[in-house]
Design an enzyme around this catalytic site. Structure first.
Site, mmCIF file in Angstrom:
data_model
loop_
_atom_site.group_PDB
_atom_site.id
_atom_site.type_symbol
_atom_site.label_atom_id
_atom_site.label_comp_id
_atom_site.label_asym_id
_atom_site.label_seq_id
_atom_site.Cartn_x
_atom_site.Cartn_y
_atom_site.Cartn_z
ATOM 1 N N CYS A 84 9.835 7.469 -3.494
ATOM 2 C CA CYS A 84 8.439 7.113 -3.756
ATOM 3 C C CYS A 84 7.614 8.386 -3.641
ATOM 4 C CB CYS A 84 7.995 6.077 -2.735
ATOM 5 S SG CYS A 84 6.244 5.691 -2.814
ATOM 6 N N CYS A 98 -5.833 0.745 2.158
ATOM 7 C CA CYS A 98 -4.910 1.853 1.888
ATOM 8 C C CYS A 98 -5.357 3.133 2.595
ATOM 9 C CB CYS A 98 -4.831 2.083 0.379
ATOM 10 S SG CYS A 98 -3.720 3.425 -0.067
ATOM 11 N N SER A 136 2.895 2.840 -10.666
ATOM 12 C CA SER A 136 2.016 1.826 -10.085
ATOM 13 C C SER A 136 0.565 2.254 -10.207
ATOM 14 C CB SER A 136 2.394 1.636 -8.607
ATOM 15 O OG SER A 136 1.590 0.650 -8.016
ATOM 16 N N SER A 176 -1.191 -3.007 -9.273
ATOM 17 C CA SER A 176 -1.602 -3.454 -7.944
ATOM 18 C C SER A 176 -2.719 -4.477 -8.126
ATOM 19 C CB SER A 176 -2.106 -2.262 -7.121
ATOM 20 O OG SER A 176 -1.013 -1.423 -6.826
ATOM 21 N N LEU A 177 -2.346 -5.735 -8.088
ATOM 22 C CA LEU A 177 -3.315 -6.796 -8.383
ATOM 23 C C LEU A 177 -4.023 -7.252 -7.103
ATOM 24 C CD1 LEU A 177 -4.340 -8.484 -10.782
ATOM 25 C CD2 LEU A 177 -2.591 -10.182 -10.241
ATOM 26 N N HIS A 178 -3.253 -7.734 -6.152
ATOM 27 C CA HIS A 178 -3.724 -8.036 -4.789
ATOM 28 C C HIS A 178 -4.716 -9.177 -4.649
ATOM 29 C CE1 HIS A 178 -1.472 -4.532 -4.012
ATOM 30 N NE2 HIS A 178 -2.431 -3.643 -4.081
ATOM 31 N N CYS A 206 -6.949 10.364 -2.571
ATOM 32 C CA CYS A 206 -7.122 9.387 -3.656
ATOM 33 C C CYS A 206 -8.599 9.027 -3.726
ATOM 34 C CB CYS A 206 -6.295 8.135 -3.352
ATOM 35 S SG CYS A 206 -6.351 6.898 -4.669
ATOM 36 N N CYS A 233 -9.354 1.841 -2.043
ATOM 37 C CA CYS A 233 -8.949 0.475 -1.693
ATOM 38 C C CYS A 233 -9.053 0.289 -0.168
ATOM 39 C CB CYS A 233 -7.522 0.194 -2.167
ATOM 40 S SG CYS A 233 -7.347 0.332 -3.958
ATOM 41 N N GLY A 283 -2.280 8.594 -4.037
ATOM 42 C CA GLY A 283 -2.910 8.953 -5.305
ATOM 43 C C GLY A 283 -2.809 7.860 -6.348
ATOM 44 N N GLU A 284 -3.626 8.002 -7.380
ATOM 45 C CA GLU A 284 -3.613 7.062 -8.501
ATOM 46 C C GLU A 284 -3.068 7.824 -9.715
ATOM 47 O OE1 GLU A 284 -4.017 3.823 -9.484
ATOM 48 O OE2 GLU A 284 -3.637 4.735 -11.422
ATOM 49 N N GLU A 297 3.033 13.231 1.009
ATOM 50 C CA GLU A 297 4.193 12.600 1.614
ATOM 51 C C GLU A 297 5.005 11.858 0.573
ATOM 52 O OE1 GLU A 297 2.610 9.167 4.155
ATOM 53 O OE2 GLU A 297 0.920 10.528 4.029
ATOM 54 N N CYS A 348 1.684 3.918 2.111
ATOM 55 C CA CYS A 348 0.806 4.931 1.514
ATOM 56 C C CYS A 348 -0.122 5.721 2.431
ATOM 57 C CB CYS A 348 -0.113 4.179 0.567
ATOM 58 S SG CYS A 348 0.384 4.306 -1.087
HETATM 59 N N1 SAH Z 1 -2.754 4.025 -6.794
HETATM 60 C C1 SAH Z 1 -1.574 3.343 -7.189
HETATM 61 C C2 SAH Z 1 -0.314 3.794 -6.496
HETATM 62 C C3 SAH Z 1 -0.405 4.006 -5.019
HETATM 63 S S1 SAH Z 1 -0.534 2.562 -4.007
HETATM 64 C C4 SAH Z 1 -1.766 1.853 -7.025
HETATM 65 O O1 SAH Z 1 -2.822 1.430 -6.554
HETATM 66 O O2 SAH Z 1 -0.901 1.099 -7.400
HETATM 67 C C5 SAH Z 1 1.078 1.901 -4.124
HETATM 68 C C6 SAH Z 1 1.194 0.513 -3.554
HETATM 69 O O3 SAH Z 1 1.136 0.537 -2.118
HETATM 70 C C7 SAH Z 1 0.055 -0.349 -4.030
HETATM 71 O O4 SAH Z 1 0.501 -1.572 -4.520
HETATM 72 C C8 SAH Z 1 -0.743 -0.461 -2.785
HETATM 73 O O5 SAH Z 1 -1.558 -1.542 -2.850
HETATM 74 C C9 SAH Z 1 0.312 -0.503 -1.704
HETATM 75 N N2 SAH Z 1 -0.264 -0.325 -0.362
HETATM 76 C C10 SAH Z 1 -1.168 0.578 0.019
HETATM 77 N N3 SAH Z 1 -1.552 0.376 1.292
HETATM 78 C C11 SAH Z 1 -0.850 -0.690 1.730
HETATM 79 C C12 SAH Z 1 -0.807 -1.398 2.961
HETATM 80 N N4 SAH Z 1 -1.576 -1.055 3.982
HETATM 81 N N5 SAH Z 1 0.039 -2.442 3.054
HETATM 82 C C13 SAH Z 1 0.811 -2.804 2.020
HETATM 83 N N6 SAH Z 1 0.819 -2.173 0.834
HETATM 84 C C14 SAH Z 1 -0.012 -1.146 0.680
#
Ligand code: SAH
Length: 347
Positions: free
Chosen positions: A102, A116, A193, A216-218, A109, A113, A161-162, A89, A333
């Site tokens: 995007c 996700c 990202s 993506s720190l979080h 993936c 996480c 994907g990563e 997608e 995502c």
């Molecule tokens: N694998 C890469 C790129 C894909 S995720 C990465 O981890 O950065 C792209 C962004 O979407 C990331 O910052 C991810 O944390 C965010 N994302 C994924 N699921 C989400 C959700 N449920 N709510 C908000 N952001 C989300």
């Protein structure tokens, strides 16, 4: 599966034309058709015999739009099908400065996480560079753009994907999508990202690319990060930040941190930890209220996200709350594919 012509650079298309005993000017003709996402059979200034020969083993339309959804805010989401019927997608967001696409870098993936949707059904395969370029060219053409007059101005590698887990294809894609002879999207308008693959970040710094690295720190502590991101058990935040600092020293580019905000990672201690991590770094923090989706965590209101943002700013950091676009069309995502497959199996 047929060989994808968009995986070829202009130089490689020239070589292909040589092998096929074609005059060299055919290469530019064919390359331009590919960048305009034209099917081989419609490449009208190429001899019919050549088109028929190419069609046997090659394709110039590696992705097709299976479904299109438009959000109330204008954001468009596309469910795309690949040659082997796998689904990916991508999301098109309209901003005043242009259109950002995007894109996905893998089918599924393997990063796992917690919040996700992309990885919930596991990992199937990497996308080739031609398939990633296909996402851009297909959507560009669909919305009325051409190679010369592109409708997509910015790209974020933030779909399923990563990207750094598919390193070679991702780098080849970035070089091809920004090539002056092609659709020529400036590397300055491309963000990659990653959830933080440290060795690949070190390698990326040496590629001499002008892209924006987004991490993506979080979470600001290893304990909190490990609880939601398996990658954090492989590389500590300290190791990640060291790689990011080295990346900045080499590339001189500002980096962006993404921070999906929940009810547990926005405390005063988190603000202090973020302040320490970012000390001396040229960086920006994007706060994203969690899109609940598949997550067991609890999302926060926009007001609360803005209050957290203000605290970061007071601590001297540059931060914004990201606009949430396309929430009504499974904007985050992997959510659209997941919903589509669920509906298929229910019907
Ligand atoms: N694998 C890469 C790129 C894909 S995720 C990465 O981890 O950065 C792209 C962004 O979407 C990331 O910052 C991810 O944390 C965010 N994302 C994924 N699921 C989400 C959700 N449920 N709510 C908000 N952001 C989300």
């Amino acid at each position: 599966m047929k060989e994808i012509l968009q995986s070829y650079t202009l130089t490689q298309i020239k070589q292909l034309m040589q092998v096929l005993h074609q005059p060299s000017f055919r290469a530019k003709q064919m390359y331009t058709w590919c960048m305009n996402y034209t099917p081989i059979r419609e490449m009208s200034n190429l001899p019919l015999a050549l088109r028929e020969q190419l069609e046997q083993s090659y394709t110039s339309t590696p992705v097709t739009i299976l479904k299109e959804y438009t959000s109330k805010d204008g954001t468009q989401k596309f469910l795309l099908q690949l040659q082997d019927h796998q689904l990916i997608e991508c999301v098109l967001m309209h901003y005043t400065y242009g259109n950002t696409l995007c894109i996905s870098s893998q089918v599924g993936c393997r990063m796992g996480c917690e919040f996700c949707a992309s990885g919930k059904n596991g990992w199937f395969r990497n996308l080739t560079s031609g398939e990633m370029l296909g996402e851009v060219l297909c959507v560009n053409q669909h919305i009325g753009g051409t190679m010369q007059n592109r409708k997509i101005t910015n790209i974020v590698l933030m779909g399923s994907g990563e990207p750094l887990d598919n390193y070679e294809n991702t780098i080849a894609f970035i070089r091809q999508v920004s090539a002056p002879e092609g659709i020529c999207i400036s590397q300055r308008n491309i963000s990659l990202s990653t959830c933080g693959l440290v060795p690949e970040i070190e390698k990326l710094a040496q590629e001499n690319l002008d892209i924006t690295l987004t991490i993506s720190l979080h979470a600001a502590t290893d304990a909190k990060r490990s609880a939601i991101m398996p990658i954090a058990r492989r590389y500590s935040i300290a190791e990640l930040i060291t790689a990011v600092r080295n990346y900045q020293t080499t590339t001189k580019r500002r980096v962006v941190f993404e921070y999906v905000l929940t009810t547990t990672n926005g405390t005063h201690a988190d603000v202090q930890a973020l302040k320490n991590l970012c000390k001396g770094l040229l960086c920006h923090i994007n706060i994203i209220p969690l899109n609940q989706g598949v997550s067991a965590q609890t999302t926060v209101s926009r007001t609360r996200a803005e209050a957290f943002c203000k605290k970061l700013e007071e601590a001297g950091l540059s931060a914004t709350v990201r606009r949430t676009l396309g929430a009504d069309i499974e904007g985050a995502c992997g959510q659209l594919k997941r919903r589509y497959l669920e509906n298929q199996s229910n019907s």
